[in-house]
Design a protein around this motif. Structure first.
Motif, PDB file in Angstrom:
ATOM      1  N   MET A   1       0.814  -1.190   0.000  1.00  0.00           N
ATOM      2  CA  MET A   1       0.000   0.000   0.000  1.00  0.00           C
ATOM      3  C   MET A   1       0.862   1.260   0.000  1.00  0.00           C
ATOM      4  O   MET A   1       0.420   2.283  -0.478  1.00  0.00           O
ATOM      5  CB  MET A   1      -0.924   0.003   1.221  1.00  0.00           C
ATOM      6  N   HIS A   2       2.067   1.128   0.519  1.00  0.00           N
ATOM      7  CA  HIS A   2       2.972   2.279   0.513  1.00  0.00           C
ATOM      8  C   HIS A   2       3.243   2.731  -0.926  1.00  0.00           C
ATOM      9  O   HIS A   2       3.246   3.935  -1.209  1.00  0.00           O
ATOM     10  CB  HIS A   2       4.276   1.921   1.216  1.00  0.00           C
ATOM     11  N   GLY A   3       3.454   1.797  -1.820  1.00  0.00           N
ATOM     12  CA  GLY A   3       3.713   2.123  -3.221  1.00  0.00           C
ATOM     13  C   GLY A   3       2.531   2.804  -3.881  1.00  0.00           C
ATOM     14  O   GLY A   3       2.690   3.752  -4.660  1.00  0.00           O
ATOM     15  N   VAL A   4       1.339   2.343  -3.579  1.00  0.00           N
ATOM     16  CA  VAL A   4       0.126   2.954  -4.135  1.00  0.00           C
ATOM     17  C   VAL A   4       0.017   4.402  -3.669  1.00  0.00           C
ATOM     18  O   VAL A   4      -0.231   5.305  -4.467  1.00  0.00           O
ATOM     19  CB  VAL A   4      -1.134   2.151  -3.713  1.00  0.00           C
ATOM     20  N   GLN A   5       0.223   4.622  -2.379  1.00  0.00           N
ATOM     21  CA  GLN A   5       0.141   5.981  -1.846  1.00  0.00           C
ATOM     22  C   GLN A   5       1.257   6.862  -2.392  1.00  0.00           C
ATOM     23  O   GLN A   5       1.049   8.033  -2.677  1.00  0.00           O
ATOM     24  CB  GLN A   5       0.182   5.955  -0.314  1.00  0.00           C
ATOM     25  N   ALA A   6       2.449   6.301  -2.570  1.00  0.00           N
ATOM     26  CA  ALA A   6       3.581   7.071  -3.099  1.00  0.00           C
ATOM     27  C   ALA A   6       3.299   7.561  -4.511  1.00  0.00           C
ATOM     28  O   ALA A   6       3.614   8.704  -4.856  1.00  0.00           O
ATOM     29  CB  ALA A   6       4.847   6.221  -3.070  1.00  0.00           C
ATOM     30  N   ILE A   7       2.707   6.724  -5.341  1.00  0.00           N
ATOM     31  CA  ILE A   7       2.346   7.136  -6.706  1.00  0.00           C
ATOM     32  C   ILE A   7       1.336   8.275  -6.643  1.00  0.00           C
ATOM     33  O   ILE A   7       1.463   9.280  -7.334  1.00  0.00           O
ATOM     34  CB  ILE A   7       1.778   5.954  -7.514  1.00  0.00           C
ATOM     35  N   HIS A   8       0.345   8.108  -5.811  1.00  0.00           N
ATOM     36  CA  HIS A   8      -0.699   9.128  -5.667  1.00  0.00           C
ATOM     37  C   HIS A   8      -0.105  10.457  -5.213  1.00  0.00           C
ATOM     38  O   HIS A   8      -0.435  11.516  -5.753  1.00  0.00           O
ATOM     39  CB  HIS A   8      -1.744   8.632  -4.655  1.00  0.00           C
ATOM     40  N   ASP A   9       0.772  10.416  -4.222  1.00  0.00           N
ATOM     41  CA  ASP A   9       1.351  11.643  -3.671  1.00  0.00           C
ATOM     42  C   ASP A   9       2.366  12.300  -4.601  1.00  0.00           C
ATOM     43  O   ASP A   9       2.506  13.514  -4.605  1.00  0.00           O
ATOM     44  CB  ASP A   9       2.028  11.346  -2.327  1.00  0.00           C
ATOM     45  N   ALA A  10       3.086  11.515  -5.383  1.00  0.00           N
ATOM     46  CA  ALA A  10       4.154  12.040  -6.228  1.00  0.00           C
ATOM     47  C   ALA A  10       3.643  12.719  -7.502  1.00  0.00           C
ATOM     48  O   ALA A  10       4.337  13.550  -8.077  1.00  0.00           O
ATOM     49  CB  ALA A  10       5.121  10.926  -6.611  1.00  0.00           C
ATOM     50  N   LEU A  11       2.455  12.369  -7.921  1.00  0.00           N
ATOM     51  CA  LEU A  11       1.941  12.885  -9.190  1.00  0.00           C
ATOM     52  C   LEU A  11       0.638  13.648  -8.968  1.00  0.00           C
ATOM     53  O   LEU A  11      -0.432  13.059  -8.865  1.00  0.00           O
ATOM     54  CB  LEU A  11       1.705  11.724 -10.170  1.00  0.00           C
ATOM     55  N   PRO A  12       0.697  14.972  -8.895  1.00  0.00           N
ATOM     56  CA  PRO A  12      -0.497  15.769  -8.609  1.00  0.00           C
ATOM     57  C   PRO A  12      -1.641  15.550  -9.607  1.00  0.00           C
ATOM     58  O   PRO A  12      -2.807  15.623  -9.238  1.00  0.00           O
ATOM     59  CB  PRO A  12       0.003  17.216  -8.684  1.00  0.00           C
ATOM     60  N   GLU A  13      -1.313  15.274 -10.845  1.00  0.00           N
ATOM     61  CA  GLU A  13      -2.373  15.097 -11.852  1.00  0.00           C
ATOM     62  C   GLU A  13      -3.158  13.810 -11.651  1.00  0.00           C
ATOM     63  O   GLU A  13      -4.252  13.640 -12.196  1.00  0.00           O
ATOM     64  CB  GLU A  13      -1.786  15.136 -13.266  1.00  0.00           C
ATOM     65  N   VAL A  14      -2.644  12.908 -10.836  1.00  0.00           N
ATOM     66  CA  VAL A  14      -3.319  11.634 -10.577  1.00  0.00           C
ATOM     67  C   VAL A  14      -4.651  11.862  -9.867  1.00  0.00           C
ATOM     68  O   VAL A  14      -5.662  11.250 -10.206  1.00  0.00           O
ATOM     69  CB  VAL A  14      -2.407  10.695  -9.756  1.00  0.00           C
ATOM     70  N   GLU A  15      -4.674  12.741  -8.875  1.00  0.00           N
ATOM     71  CA  GLU A  15      -5.898  12.998  -8.111  1.00  0.00           C
ATOM     72  C   GLU A  15      -7.045  13.413  -9.024  1.00  0.00           C
ATOM     73  O   GLU A  15      -8.168  12.939  -8.877  1.00  0.00           O
ATOM     74  CB  GLU A  15      -5.638  14.081  -7.055  1.00  0.00           C
ATOM     75  N   GLU A  16      -6.769  14.275  -9.967  1.00  0.00           N
ATOM     76  CA  GLU A  16      -7.793  14.750 -10.904  1.00  0.00           C
ATOM     77  C   GLU A  16      -8.348  13.586 -11.731  1.00  0.00           C
ATOM     78  O   GLU A  16      -9.555  13.470 -11.925  1.00  0.00           O
ATOM     79  CB  GLU A  16      -7.183  15.808 -11.809  1.00  0.00           C
ATOM     80  N   LYS A  17      -7.473  12.723 -12.207  1.00  0.00           N
ATOM     81  CA  LYS A  17      -7.907  11.591 -13.031  1.00  0.00           C
ATOM     82  C   LYS A  17      -8.664  10.558 -12.209  1.00  0.00           C
ATOM     83  O   LYS A  17      -9.610   9.951 -12.697  1.00  0.00           O
ATOM     84  CB  LYS A  17      -6.709  10.962 -13.727  1.00  0.00           C
TER      85      LYS A  17
END
Length: 44
Positions: free
Chosen positions: A1-17
């Motif tokens: 789950m750490h990896g999933v959260q890291a991707i989410h946090d590292a890429l701001p455009e992910v939240e929008e998508k």
């Protein structure tokens, strides 16, 4: 789950998508002995 959260946090455009339904991030664990993949409960 750490990896999933890291991707989410590292890429701001992910939240929008994620919010628009264009992207889901799902964590998974691959068992090398059995070849099975187990998905994790928390999804972003």
């Amino acid at each position: 789950m750490h990896g999933v959260q890291a991707i989410h946090d590292a890429l701001p455009e992910v939240e929008e998508k994620i919010k628009s339904g264009k992207l889901r991030i799902i964590g998974a664990i691959y068992d090398m002995e059995t070849g099975k993949v187990r998905t994790l409960e928390k999804k972003l």
